[in-house]
Design an enzyme around this catalytic site. Structure first.
Site, PDB file in Angstrom:
ATOM      1  N   TYR A   7      30.406  94.030  23.512  1.00 19.78           N
ATOM      2  CA  TYR A   7      30.589  93.349  24.795  1.00 19.78           C
ATOM      3  C   TYR A   7      31.749  92.350  24.682  1.00 19.78           C
ATOM      4  CZ  TYR A   7      25.822  95.028  25.790  1.00 19.78           C
ATOM      5  OH  TYR A   7      24.686  95.800  25.966  1.00 19.78           O
TER       6      TYR A   7
ATOM      7  N   ASP B  37      20.141  88.733  25.102  1.00 21.47           N
ATOM      8  CA  ASP B  37      20.517  90.013  24.509  1.00 21.47           C
ATOM      9  C   ASP B  37      22.016  90.214  24.634  1.00 21.47           C
ATOM     10  OD1 ASP B  37      19.594  92.886  23.604  1.00 21.47           O
ATOM     11  OD2 ASP B  37      21.056  93.171  25.208  1.00 21.47           O
TER      12      ASP B  37
END
Length: 333
Positions: free
Chosen positions: A57, A52
């Site tokens: 990010y 995931d």
């Protein structure tokens, strides 16, 4: 490893899923490239088939790392889960300002929650490129965008599914009313929400609804960003860029209380030749409605320990023992 179908969808995930937030470096004080790649590859070797990630990010870095790590891996044997709706790269402001932050190079960025139709389509194309893949197994909105109708957002997701660019749709951080609106447009495979021994708010409404509608629950931060491993002690100093010290669980009094609780259940972990982290992960995936625990790892050793949490077995009496001590754990605000 154990594998679990997400609701009525055609996607199954490993009960321990690799959470790729930390390797992106953003809000974690940076990342080491070689360690990150090895962490993913070690997880896969241990049977962790699901990864995931999200564009935000590391502002694309985490997805790029995942794409690199999966080169040479049979694509049909892994599940790539990613997200959309957190834009740091807009030419002009759109949506809802989520936060002012800094990227991994220390440059100021404004992050917007935005999930307009065209933005969703663009983000999917960008993610496919960074991930070096033709399709995404599970595509999830990261946070609710209050400026865009949920119906508009998920009609775009439905188009992506019809085009074969995604297999299944999910949501993250949605409450029940938001889930219902998205679910009316496209069947939801899952809701990814924070859940841990010290953050159990989803048990009141989200989990009962998900069980009723046969929607999977992906629990993120089951180790509460590391504190439930027992390795964070009072007075711990975090690296620059690591924002954990500002969160509720990491306030000095709460660090002390959590460590006191962990000391009470540590003998149980030791009796099973398991670490505290492994015991906590096993407890998490035993909870009603929880399909998988998303656990981050920044190196191969952490990845190995996380994956082997599935080997821990807990009896109903042992779960009751943990829950009894957990009920006595009260955090301060």
């Amino acid at each position: 490893m154990e594998y679990r179908q997400l609701g009525k969808s055609n996607v199954s995930v490993s009960a321990v899923t690799f959470g790729a937030w930390a390797i992106g470096g953003w809000m974690w004080g940076g990342s080491e490239h070689k360690d990150a790649i090895k962490a993913i590859q070690t997880s896969i070797d241990e049977g962790v088939t699901s990864i995931d990630t999200a564009p935000i990010y590391g502002q694309g870095y985490s997805e790029e790392l995942v794409g690199e790590a999966l080169q040479g891996v049979n694509r049909d044997k892994v599940q790539v889960l990613t997200k959309f709706g957190m834009r740091w790269d807009l030419a002009s402001p759109h949506g809802e300002l989520a936060m002012k932050s800094k990227d991994n190079q220390g440059n100021a960025i404004d992050v917007y929650k935005y999930a307009g139709r065209d933005s969703v389509i663009k983000e999917c194309e960008d993610s496919l490129r960074r991930l070096r893949t033709d399709y995404i197994d599970l595509y999830q909105i990261h946070w609710h965008d209050s400026t865009t109708p949920i119906e508009e957002t998920y009609e775009a997701v439905l188009r992506l599914q019809e085009q074969g660019k995604i297999l299944e749709a999910g949501v993250c951080n949605y409450n029940v009313s938001q889930m219902k609106r998205a679910h009316a447009v496209i069947p939801l495979a899952s809701n990814q929400v924070p859940y841990s021994m010290v953050e159990k708010g989803i048990e009141h409404e989200v989990v009962p609804y998900a069980i009723r509608e046969n929607i999977g629950i992906l629990a993120y931060s089951p180790l509460q960003r590391g504190i439930l491993t027992g390795k964070i002690r009072p007075g711990h100093v975090f690296a620059e860029g690591d924002n954990r010290g500002s969160t509720r669980s990491y306030q000095p009094e709460n660090v002390r209380r959590i460590n006191d609780f962990l000391a009470k259940i540590k003998p149980l972990a030791e009796s099973k030749n398991a670490t505290l982290g492994q015991l906590v992960i096993r407890w998490t995936i035993e909870r009603p409605g929880i399909s998988a625990a998303l656990v981050g790892a920044r190196n191969a050793d952490q990845a190995l320990q996380n994956a082997r949490a599935v080997q821990v077995r807990l009896s109903s009496e042992e779960i009751d023992f943990i829950n009894k001590h957990l009920q006595a754990l009260l955090l301060v605000s």
